[in-house]
Design a protein around this motif. Structure first.
Motif, PDB file in Angstrom:
ATOM      1  N   ALA A 129      33.341  57.528  35.603  1.00 19.86           N
ATOM      2  CA  ALA A 129      34.075  56.332  36.027  1.00 19.86           C
ATOM      3  C   ALA A 129      35.574  56.435  35.793  1.00 19.86           C
ATOM      4  O   ALA A 129      36.362  55.794  36.497  1.00 19.86           O
ATOM      5  CB  ALA A 129      33.534  55.104  35.289  1.00 19.86           C
ATOM      6  N   PHE A 130      35.974  57.236  34.804  1.00 16.94           N
ATOM      7  CA  PHE A 130      37.374  57.240  34.408  1.00 16.94           C
ATOM      8  C   PHE A 130      38.347  57.566  35.536  1.00 16.94           C
ATOM      9  O   PHE A 130      39.335  56.850  35.731  1.00 16.94           O
ATOM     10  CB  PHE A 130      37.594  58.197  33.237  1.00 16.94           C
ATOM     11  CG  PHE A 130      39.008  58.186  32.731  1.00 16.94           C
ATOM     12  CD1 PHE A 130      39.416  57.253  31.796  1.00 16.94           C
ATOM     13  CD2 PHE A 130      39.937  59.087  33.238  1.00 16.94           C
ATOM     14  CE1 PHE A 130      40.730  57.223  31.364  1.00 16.94           C
ATOM     15  CE2 PHE A 130      41.253  59.058  32.807  1.00 16.94           C
ATOM     16  CZ  PHE A 130      41.649  58.121  31.858  1.00 16.94           C
ATOM     17  N   ALA A 190      39.932  36.354  22.517  1.00 22.55           N
ATOM     18  CA  ALA A 190      40.562  35.592  23.587  1.00 22.55           C
ATOM     19  C   ALA A 190      40.095  36.149  24.932  1.00 22.55           C
ATOM     20  O   ALA A 190      39.588  37.274  25.013  1.00 22.55           O
ATOM     21  CB  ALA A 190      42.079  35.682  23.476  1.00 22.55           C
ATOM     22  N   ALA A 191      40.265  35.362  25.981  1.00 25.08           N
ATOM     23  CA  ALA A 191      39.891  35.824  27.320  1.00 25.08           C
ATOM     24  C   ALA A 191      40.779  36.997  27.745  1.00 25.08           C
ATOM     25  O   ALA A 191      41.943  37.091  27.337  1.00 25.08           O
ATOM     26  CB  ALA A 191      40.017  34.680  28.314  1.00 25.08           C
ATOM     27  N   TYR A 192      40.208  37.889  28.547  1.00 26.65           N
ATOM     28  CA  TYR A 192      40.995  38.991  29.092  1.00 26.65           C
ATOM     29  C   TYR A 192      40.379  39.406  30.430  1.00 26.65           C
ATOM     30  O   TYR A 192      39.286  38.981  30.807  1.00 26.65           O
ATOM     31  CB  TYR A 192      41.078  40.167  28.121  1.00 26.65           C
ATOM     32  CG  TYR A 192      39.749  40.756  27.690  1.00 26.65           C
ATOM     33  CD1 TYR A 192      39.134  41.773  28.418  1.00 26.65           C
ATOM     34  CD2 TYR A 192      39.109  40.299  26.540  1.00 26.65           C
ATOM     35  CE1 TYR A 192      37.921  42.327  28.020  1.00 26.65           C
ATOM     36  CE2 TYR A 192      37.902  40.843  26.125  1.00 26.65           C
ATOM     37  CZ  TYR A 192      37.314  41.857  26.867  1.00 26.65           C
ATOM     38  OH  TYR A 192      36.103  42.383  26.464  1.00 26.65           O
ATOM     39  N   THR A 193      41.109  40.260  31.144  1.00 26.98           N
ATOM     40  CA  THR A 193      40.701  40.697  32.481  1.00 26.98           C
ATOM     41  C   THR A 193      40.365  42.180  32.463  1.00 26.98           C
ATOM     42  O   THR A 193      41.001  42.954  31.743  1.00 26.98           O
ATOM     43  CB  THR A 193      41.831  40.440  33.490  1.00 26.98           C
ATOM     44  OG1 THR A 193      42.219  39.066  33.418  1.00 26.98           O
ATOM     45  CG2 THR A 193      41.383  40.745  34.909  1.00 26.98           C
ATOM     46  N   VAL A 194      39.360  42.565  33.243  1.00 23.30           N
ATOM     47  CA  VAL A 194      38.970  43.967  33.311  1.00 23.30           C
ATOM     48  C   VAL A 194      38.905  44.424  34.761  1.00 23.30           C
ATOM     49  O   VAL A 194      38.701  43.629  35.684  1.00 23.30           O
ATOM     50  CB  VAL A 194      37.594  44.217  32.642  1.00 23.30           C
ATOM     51  CG1 VAL A 194      37.647  43.855  31.172  1.00 23.30           C
ATOM     52  CG2 VAL A 194      36.482  43.452  33.355  1.00 23.30           C
ATOM     53  N   ALA A 195      39.086  45.726  34.938  1.00 28.63           N
ATOM     54  CA  ALA A 195      38.731  46.409  36.182  1.00 28.63           C
ATOM     55  C   ALA A 195      37.474  47.206  35.877  1.00 28.63           C
ATOM     56  O   ALA A 195      37.404  47.888  34.849  1.00 28.63           O
ATOM     57  CB  ALA A 195      39.854  47.323  36.639  1.00 28.63           C
ATOM     58  N   GLU A 196      36.483  47.116  36.744  1.00 35.65           N
ATOM     59  CA  GLU A 196      35.197  47.741  36.451  1.00 35.65           C
ATOM     60  C   GLU A 196      34.657  48.499  37.650  1.00 35.65           C
ATOM     61  O   GLU A 196      34.986  48.206  38.808  1.00 35.65           O
ATOM     62  CB  GLU A 196      34.174  46.692  36.000  1.00 35.65           C
ATOM     63  CG  GLU A 196      33.785  45.705  37.076  1.00 35.65           C
ATOM     64  CD  GLU A 196      32.781  44.665  36.600  1.00 35.65           C
ATOM     65  OE1 GLU A 196      32.814  44.311  35.409  1.00 35.65           O
ATOM     66  OE2 GLU A 196      31.983  44.198  37.436  1.00 35.65           O
ATOM     67  N   VAL A 197      33.804  49.475  37.352  1.00 33.98           N
ATOM     68  CA  VAL A 197      33.128  50.238  38.390  1.00 33.98           C
ATOM     69  C   VAL A 197      31.727  50.549  37.896  1.00 33.98           C
ATOM     70  O   VAL A 197      31.512  50.750  36.693  1.00 33.98           O
ATOM     71  CB  VAL A 197      33.901  51.528  38.737  1.00 33.98           C
ATOM     72  CG1 VAL A 197      33.968  52.487  37.559  1.00 33.98           C
ATOM     73  CG2 VAL A 197      33.310  52.222  39.951  1.00 33.98           C
ATOM     74  N   THR A 198      30.769  50.569  38.795  1.00 31.71           N
ATOM     75  CA  THR A 198      29.393  50.923  38.461  1.00 31.71           C
ATOM     76  C   THR A 198      29.137  52.359  38.881  1.00 31.71           C
ATOM     77  O   THR A 198      29.441  52.750  40.016  1.00 31.71           O
ATOM     78  CB  THR A 198      28.394  49.995  39.176  1.00 31.71           C
ATOM     79  OG1 THR A 198      28.658  48.641  38.790  1.00 31.71           O
ATOM     80  CG2 THR A 198      26.959  50.351  38.807  1.00 31.71           C
ATOM     81  N   VAL A 199      28.605  53.155  37.944  1.00 33.70           N
ATOM     82  CA  VAL A 199      28.307  54.560  38.241  1.00 33.70           C
ATOM     83  C   VAL A 199      26.834  54.833  37.956  1.00 33.70           C
ATOM     84  O   VAL A 199      26.261  54.296  37.016  1.00 33.70           O
ATOM     85  CB  VAL A 199      29.193  55.512  37.417  1.00 33.70           C
ATOM     86  CG1 VAL A 199      30.645  55.404  37.844  1.00 33.70           C
ATOM     87  CG2 VAL A 199      29.058  55.255  35.927  1.00 33.70           C
ATOM     88  N   ASN A 200      26.248  55.661  38.792  1.00 35.54           N
ATOM     89  CA  ASN A 200      24.858  56.068  38.606  1.00 35.54           C
ATOM     90  C   ASN A 200      24.855  57.327  37.756  1.00 35.54           C
ATOM     91  O   ASN A 200      24.952  58.446  38.271  1.00 35.54           O
ATOM     92  CB  ASN A 200      24.192  56.300  39.956  1.00 35.54           C
ATOM     93  CG  ASN A 200      22.708  56.583  39.817  1.00 35.54           C
ATOM     94  OD1 ASN A 200      22.137  56.432  38.732  1.00 35.54           O
ATOM     95  ND2 ASN A 200      22.072  56.998  40.908  1.00 35.54           N
TER      96      ASN A 200
END
Length: 225
Positions: free
Chosen positions: A83-84, A63-73
């Motif tokens: 990222a945690f 099913a569809a869901y929502t995320v919070a995301e971050v890009t890390v080098n």
């Protein structure tokens, strides 16, 4: 002679357990465990198991869901730890309104660049541009009603409903372990006549103190609808 088709199982919210630890005034680690007697449970995105391939591969309809995301080098082996603290700060109240959100599983990561609208949320393929790490937000939380992050590095995204194939395995992270199970997943899909697209997906369900034999790791591949 007739055979009974396998039952279709529904997983509205598989449960794990979690403990959050802190050090130096900040969040240090998330520890997920399958040990009994836990203090509280963690939900997963809802999915239905459509088909099993062997002992450890499932074809799922998420099913569809929502995320919070971050890009890390960072490299694959330390992208999650980098990222945690950023994402944990958001769900523990570092947002407009200081709203706290429940932790869910898995924590996912995918190499940059990726086609976010088409792929599952995690991959463990090396990339010079780093990784996108995502926290799944609780059911009912959408981009429209989620608290706004205070950290500009954090982005909210809706992940669409989609079919994926997943292989589950234990052990610590290593490139060899990952590549071995990715090859098994791809071989199983070829044998079943199923095709996939996009980046392979790496999901981790357990933190660093969980014994290797109790860890739940998964690799996901997106399937055509």
């Amino acid at each position: 002679m007739t055979t009974t088709p396998p039952a279709v199982s529904v997983h509205p919210a598989r449960k794990a357990t979690a403990w959050i630890t802190s050090a130096g005034g900040g969040v240090a680690a998330l520890v997920l465990s399958v040990l009994p007697g836990a203090s509280h449970a963690i939900e997963e995105p809802s999915y239905t198991v459509l088909r099993t391939l062997g002992d450890n591969i499932e074809v799922r309809d998420y099913a569809a869901y929502t995320v919070a995301e971050v890009t890390v080098n960072a490299q694959a082996n330390d992208a999650g730890s980098r990222a945690f603290p950023i994402l944990a700060g958001y769900i523990f109240g570092k947002n407009k309104g200081e709203r706290k959100l429940a932790m869910t599983a898995p924590v996912t990561q995918t190499a940059v660049p990726i086609k976010m609208a088409m792929t599952a949320p995690v991959t463990q393929t090396p990339s010079g541009s780093g990784f996108v790490v995502q926290f799944v937000l609780p059911q009912g939380v959408t981009v429209a009603n989620a608290p706004e992050p205070l950290d500009s590095r954090i982005h909210l995204r809706e992940m669409p409903a989609r079919p994926i194939a997943a292989i589950r395995y234990a052990g610590f992270w290593s490139e060899a372990n990952y590549q071995e199970h990715l090859a098994q997943l791809q071989e199983g899909l070829r044998a079943a006549g199923l095709s996939w697209f996009g980046e392979p997906v790496y999901s981790r369900y357990n933190g660093p103190v969980t014994p290797w034999f109790m860890r739940r790791n998964e690799i996901w591949l997106s399937l055509a609808p």
